[in-house]
Scaffold this active site. Structure first.
Site, short mmCIF file in Angstrom:
data_model
loop_
_atom_site.label_atom_id
_atom_site.label_comp_id
_atom_site.label_asym_id
_atom_site.label_seq_id
_atom_site.Cartn_x
_atom_site.Cartn_y
_atom_site.Cartn_z
CG LEU A 41 -16.33 45.58 19.39
CD1 LEU A 41 -17.70 44.78 19.85
CD2 LEU A 41 -15.69 46.66 20.23
N GLY A 42 -12.72 43.25 17.40
CA GLY A 42 -11.60 42.10 17.78
C GLY A 42 -11.98 41.11 16.76
CD GLU A 43 -9.37 40.07 12.31
OE1 GLU A 43 -10.33 40.57 11.84
OE2 GLU A 43 -8.58 39.49 11.81
CG HIS A 45 -7.25 30.98 15.01
ND1 HIS A 45 -6.18 31.46 13.91
CD2 HIS A 45 -6.71 30.60 16.21
CE1 HIS A 45 -5.09 31.40 14.70
NE2 HIS A 45 -5.36 30.57 16.13
N GLY A 47 -13.23 34.10 13.81
CA GLY A 47 -14.45 35.13 13.74
C GLY A 47 -14.24 36.37 13.87
CE LYS A 48 -15.98 41.52 10.02
NZ LYS A 48 -16.58 40.92 8.87
CB VAL A 49 -16.56 40.45 17.76
CG1 VAL A 49 -17.69 41.10 18.56
CG2 VAL A 49 -16.48 38.92 17.97
CG ASP A 163 -10.13 29.59 22.36
OD1 ASP A 163 -9.00 29.66 22.68
OD2 ASP A 163 -10.60 30.14 21.24
P1 ADP Z 1 -13.07 34.62 17.88
O1 ADP Z 1 -13.81 33.30 17.92
O2 ADP Z 1 -12.79 35.05 16.51
O3 ADP Z 1 -11.82 34.42 18.86
P2 ADP Z 1 -14.15 36.05 19.80
O4 ADP Z 1 -15.87 35.86 20.48
O5 ADP Z 1 -13.28 35.69 20.70
O6 ADP Z 1 -14.12 35.60 18.63
O7 ADP Z 1 -14.03 37.66 19.87
C1 ADP Z 1 -12.89 38.17 19.43
C2 ADP Z 1 -12.66 39.66 20.02
O8 ADP Z 1 -13.64 40.57 20.06
C3 ADP Z 1 -12.46 39.33 21.71
O9 ADP Z 1 -11.21 38.79 22.00
C4 ADP Z 1 -12.74 40.76 22.23
O10 ADP Z 1 -11.56 41.40 22.23
C5 ADP Z 1 -13.95 41.19 21.12
N1 ADP Z 1 -15.23 40.91 21.62
C6 ADP Z 1 -15.94 39.76 21.50
N2 ADP Z 1 -17.14 39.59 22.09
C7 ADP Z 1 -17.21 41.14 22.57
C8 ADP Z 1 -18.18 41.69 23.21
N3 ADP Z 1 -19.50 41.07 23.57
N4 ADP Z 1 -18.20 42.95 23.62
C9 ADP Z 1 -16.95 43.55 23.61
N5 ADP Z 1 -16.01 42.89 22.93
C10 ADP Z 1 -16.06 41.93 22.31
MG MG Z 2 -11.44 34.33 20.77
#
Ligand code: ADP
Ligand code: MG
Length: 311
Positions: A41-43, A45, A47-49, A163
């Site tokens: 879904l994304g990442e 610095h 983490g990755k999701v 953040d």
């Molecule tokens: P990091 O700490 O690595 O920045 P984030 O928690 O911001 O991680 O998540 C990274 C990206 O993943 C987000 O910018 C978003 O695009 C996607 N994402 C995070 N959480 C969710 C969620 N619950 N549902 C859908 N997309 C998500």
């Molecule tokens: Mg983030």
């Protein structure tokens, strides 16, 4: 019947054999083997999701969840950070904050993944450039109001987010946004109303107020400054050519590391600010300027002003 009686007898002698009533199973502990990855879904610095289906029955009827873990390279030093993020999110309940669902443990019983509700439209940073034509200014201001409400709640819990940015605001649907990413969030409870940053590497400096940059001090009101920058991102529909980083860098010239922070502080001290975005109404521009006088603002009650702009 004889077999049932034998089984009962066996269970009575060996309590471990007795099936556990399902209410004892902790619904917030997700088993790794049932988490099936669908896509990333994304990442950011650290983490990755990932989007996963939690499918204990193995027939693809299980629910979709968002699963956050640390990137392999940040696991060593950031291991604790994810547990802090988990503890914080677990205790937050608000319509405009992403919902905690649980954790996934590794073999040694340590929490290695954070399980959240899946928000299908992703972050404002991905959504706004794509859906610019169907997102009115009134909708943007409604998002801003909702971010204020989530942030106001966070403040009542004595947390600073640190953040707040469009990339960390997620959409539940076209009308509803939720704040996510509590990876840098700190409690100010035991800290005289501010938090002192120890490790400033990888800080989102273009979203930070001067006192964060010069003294590494974070107050609740420092988030208000970041909110101003986030509002700017909303009004520019997260156009990457107008991103805060892009514009500040073109203001101060290309630099690296500590030099960037020094020049940024210099520019802010001279009163330089992000420009008024195209199509940004005067009252919103005035609010934007007000957020940059962050010490003057102590909370997110400014949401009332957005509501009045919405009519
Ligand atoms: P990091 O700490 O690595 O920045 P984030 O928690 O911001 O991680 O998540 C990274 C990206 O993943 C987000 O910018 C978003 O695009 C996607 N994402 C995070 N959480 C969710 C969620 N619950 N549902 C859908 N997309 C998500
Ligand atoms: Mg983030």
């Amino acid at each position: 019947r004889a077999i049932v009686r034998d089984l009962d007898l066996l269970e009575a002698k060996n309590p471990v054999l007795k099936p556990q009533p399902s209410s004892i199973i902790d619904p917030t502990v997700f088993e790794k083997r049932f988490l099936k990855k669908i896509r990333e879904l994304g990442e950011g610095h650290f983490g990755k999701v990932e989007l996963c289906r939690y499918d204990p029955r193995g027939d693809k009827t299980g629910e979709l969840v968002a699963v956050k873990s640390l990137k392999p390279e940040s696991r060593e030093e950031q291991g604790n950070n994810l547990s802090t993020e988990i503890e914080i999110l677990k205790a937050l309940y608000h319509d405009n904050i992403v919902k905690y669902k649980g954790i996934c443990l590794d073999e040694s019983g340590q929490a290695v993944k954070l399980i959240m509700e899946y928000l299908p439209l992703g972050s404002l940073k991905e959504y706004l450039p794509k859906y610019k034509s169907k997102t009115s200014l009134a909708t943007l201001l409604s998002y801003a109001t909702q971010i204020c409400m989530g942030m106001e709640y966070l403040g009542t819990k004595n947390y600073i987010h640190r953040d707040l940015a469009a990339r960390n605001v997620l959409l539940e649907n076209e009308r509803t946004v939720k704040i996510g990413d509590f990876g840098l969030t700190k409690s100010i409870k035991e800290n005289d109303g501010y938090y002192v940053v120890k490790d400033e590497n990888e800080s989102p400096v273009f979203w930070y107020a001067p006192e964060c940059l010069t003294q590494c001090k974070f107050y609740l009101s420092s988030d208000v400054w970041s909110f101003g920058v986030t509002l700017y991102e909303l009004i520019t529909y997260c156009d990457s050519s107008k991103s805060p980083m892009h514009l500040f860098l073109s203001m101060i010239g290309p630099t690296q590391g500590q030099m960037t922070v020094m020049r940024l502080v210099g520019a802010l001290k001279e009163g330089k600010r992000l420009p008024r975005p195209e199509g940004c109404p005067e009252p919103v521009r005035n609010l934007l300027l007000m957020f940059s006088i962050c010490e003057a603002i102590v909370n997110f009650r400014v949401k009332d002003q957005f509501q009045s702009l919405l009519g």
